[in-house]
Write a protein that holds these residues in place. Sequence first.
Motif, PDB file in Angstrom:
ATOM      1  N   SER A 220      49.434  19.088 -28.833  1.00 31.39           N
ATOM      2  CA  SER A 220      50.392  20.217 -29.255  1.00 31.39           C
ATOM      3  C   SER A 220      49.690  21.269 -30.302  1.00 31.39           C
ATOM      4  O   SER A 220      50.178  22.061 -30.808  1.00 31.39           O
ATOM      5  CB  SER A 220      51.273  19.363 -30.176  1.00 31.39           C
ATOM      6  OG  SER A 220      50.583  18.563 -31.174  1.00 31.39           O
ATOM      7  N   GLY A 221      48.217  21.304 -30.213  1.00 31.41           N
ATOM      8  CA  GLY A 221      47.685  22.505 -30.396  1.00 31.41           C
ATOM      9  C   GLY A 221      47.031  22.433 -31.926  1.00 31.41           C
ATOM     10  O   GLY A 221      46.566  23.196 -32.463  1.00 31.41           O
ATOM     11  N   THR A 222      46.649  21.107 -32.377  1.00 38.49           N
ATOM     12  CA  THR A 222      46.646  21.042 -33.892  1.00 38.49           C
ATOM     13  C   THR A 222      45.288  21.394 -34.333  1.00 38.49           C
ATOM     14  O   THR A 222      44.879  22.261 -35.345  1.00 38.49           O
ATOM     15  CB  THR A 222      46.651  19.584 -34.559  1.00 38.49           C
ATOM     16  OG1 THR A 222      47.842  18.698 -33.642  1.00 38.49           O
ATOM     17  CG2 THR A 222      46.640  19.109 -35.629  1.00 38.49           C
ATOM     18  N   PHE A 223      44.096  21.222 -33.511  1.00 38.62           N
ATOM     19  CA  PHE A 223      42.710  21.471 -33.822  1.00 38.62           C
ATOM     20  C   PHE A 223      42.851  23.432 -33.999  1.00 38.62           C
ATOM     21  O   PHE A 223      42.186  23.774 -34.796  1.00 38.62           O
ATOM     22  CB  PHE A 223      41.764  21.210 -32.770  1.00 38.62           C
ATOM     23  CG  PHE A 223      41.391  19.523 -32.838  1.00 38.62           C
ATOM     24  CD1 PHE A 223      40.920  19.227 -34.069  1.00 38.62           C
ATOM     25  CD2 PHE A 223      41.462  18.931 -31.952  1.00 38.62           C
ATOM     26  CE1 PHE A 223      40.306  18.079 -34.338  1.00 38.62           C
ATOM     27  CE2 PHE A 223      40.741  17.771 -32.058  1.00 38.62           C
ATOM     28  CZ  PHE A 223      40.516  17.115 -33.224  1.00 38.62           C
ATOM     29  N   LEU A 224      43.527  23.952 -32.901  1.00 34.95           N
ATOM     30  CA  LEU A 224      43.570  25.241 -32.834  1.00 34.95           C
ATOM     31  C   LEU A 224      44.169  25.876 -34.034  1.00 34.95           C
ATOM     32  O   LEU A 224      43.819  26.917 -34.555  1.00 34.95           O
ATOM     33  CB  LEU A 224      44.076  25.608 -31.485  1.00 34.95           C
ATOM     34  CG  LEU A 224      43.251  25.297 -30.380  1.00 34.95           C
ATOM     35  CD1 LEU A 224      43.935  25.200 -29.065  1.00 34.95           C
ATOM     36  CD2 LEU A 224      41.931  26.052 -30.183  1.00 34.95           C
ATOM     37  N   PHE A 278      43.848  24.077 -23.569  1.00 38.63           N
ATOM     38  CA  PHE A 278      44.074  23.940 -22.195  1.00 38.63           C
ATOM     39  C   PHE A 278      44.767  22.357 -22.405  1.00 38.63           C
ATOM     40  O   PHE A 278      44.557  21.521 -23.154  1.00 38.63           O
ATOM     41  CB  PHE A 278      42.888  23.644 -21.181  1.00 38.63           C
ATOM     42  CG  PHE A 278      42.298  25.182 -21.224  1.00 38.63           C
ATOM     43  CD1 PHE A 278      42.827  26.248 -20.511  1.00 38.63           C
ATOM     44  CD2 PHE A 278      41.228  25.405 -21.805  1.00 38.63           C
ATOM     45  CE1 PHE A 278      42.493  27.409 -20.320  1.00 38.63           C
ATOM     46  CE2 PHE A 278      40.428  26.634 -21.953  1.00 38.63           C
ATOM     47  CZ  PHE A 278      41.174  27.692 -21.047  1.00 38.63           C
ATOM     48  N   GLU A 279      45.620  22.163 -21.507  1.00 37.55           N
ATOM     49  CA  GLU A 279      46.545  21.027 -21.529  1.00 37.55           C
ATOM     50  C   GLU A 279      47.017  20.737 -20.032  1.00 37.55           C
ATOM     51  O   GLU A 279      47.614  21.738 -19.598  1.00 37.55           O
ATOM     52  CB  GLU A 279      47.571  21.127 -22.505  1.00 37.55           C
ATOM     53  CG  GLU A 279      48.663  19.976 -22.721  1.00 37.55           C
ATOM     54  CD  GLU A 279      48.348  18.447 -22.721  1.00 37.55           C
ATOM     55  OE1 GLU A 279      47.459  18.152 -23.712  1.00 37.55           O
ATOM     56  OE2 GLU A 279      48.860  17.637 -21.849  1.00 37.55           O
ATOM     57  N   ILE A 280      46.998  19.456 -19.663  1.00 39.95           N
ATOM     58  CA  ILE A 280      47.425  19.217 -18.028  1.00 39.95           C
ATOM     59  C   ILE A 280      49.098  19.210 -17.937  1.00 39.95           C
ATOM     60  O   ILE A 280      49.445  19.279 -17.181  1.00 39.95           O
ATOM     61  CB  ILE A 280      46.698  17.839 -17.750  1.00 39.95           C
ATOM     62  CG1 ILE A 280      46.975  17.485 -16.506  1.00 39.95           C
ATOM     63  CG2 ILE A 280      47.648  16.606 -18.551  1.00 39.95           C
ATOM     64  CD1 ILE A 280      46.030  16.401 -15.990  1.00 39.95           C
TER      65      ILE A 280
END
Length: 396
Positions: A220-224, A278-280
Amino acid sequence: MQSNRDFYLIYPLGLANLGLSELNEKWNDHFPDSTLLVKSVDFGGILISCELSHGLLLNHILKTPTRILLRIAEFKARDFPKLFNKISKLPWKDYLLGQCPEVEAASTNSKLFDSRKISKAIIDGVMECYKKQPVKKKFLDLASNTEIQKYFPTIYYRSVDDLVTISIDTTGERLHKRGEKIFTGLAPIRESFAAILLRALTQDLASIQDFTLIDPMCGSGTFLIEAHDQNTINTDRSFAYQYFPIAIDDAQLKTTLIQLHQTSEDKYKNSFKKLLGFEINPEIVELAQKNCGDKKISIKEADLFKSNKDGIFNQQNIVIINPPYGHRIGEKSEITLSYYTHLISTINKVYAPERLGIIIPDEYCYKPDRKELRSSFAFKNGGIPVTFFVLDRLGS
Ligand SMILES: C[S@@+](CC[C@H](N)C(=O)[O-])C[C@H]1O[C@@H](n2cnc3c(N)ncnc32)[C@H](O)[C@@H]1O
């Protein structure tokens, strides 16, 4: 609101030292003329002394703690009448709106250990205090508002060798709730962990502005999002302290918060050069894109193991990744130690990162090459013992 007070900042177990670097850095940024005394750092948190208003405002500033407690009193108590008596004399009208408070009690090696009886003595003491110093009608009216009831603070009782400390929660819902992220993937990392691990990854880099941060399995993009917002001031949610009578009546505190928020706008410049995820799973890609809103974060669909280096090689990369742990149904058989070693060599091939931060569950007994290991941090993620390894590029 000028007096100096003690606050205890709670951190994920074992990670308080990383929190201290954020605290010192941001304190100097926001309150350079105000004294911060760090009294102790232990496994679970940091005890500080500072001006009351600044301690309360840390809720909006810090990204890494779990919650922030304000110390109200410290005394010896070996019997319930003494506990009741001490509690009834504390200035509850400064912090409570006339409600019956929740209590969390913990005792070690103390005469008073029954948490049910401890809670009762504390609640009785608070009620006695209300009788002696009646709560103003305007606060009683606020207390009847169900929206405000969500922010009622818990009273924390701790006793070690009969020495009791009484604290009040200034945070409310845990600090990792930033207020803006709506959609979560299958196993999101908690925001406060993400913020701490980003610090672990970058703490000794002179300038992160030169680097692109890549999360090749971004969920879900938490680090970014945490990397993007690491220096923002959180006004997207309320904190428990904002419903303390002393805060409600403090116009200066509200003005300082507005000023902090205004000055934080140019703090974005201290972030990475680019943020790429990126995410599959295409459905999760969509959720992550919604979470990122109009932030400068690019999220694309890609399978790490089928990626090539086009376009990403010609830059200085830092990679952070929280791969699957093999704990979900249907996952286990694919996840072994060799999955992680293959993952690391794939990341090195595709992104050639200067530095890689990766979370690996302890059960797989991953042992990095000693020459590439910069640091490691053990903690529990969703109850699973894991280690965050910070690896340097060999030969860099
Ligand atoms: C543990 S989750 C990451 C959670 C993320 N850090 C967050 O906070 O939401 C792992 C993610 O990796 C994705 N994933 C698994 N295999 C992948 C692959 N080969 N390439 C890209 N993404 C993959 C999964 O779909 C899942 O969203």
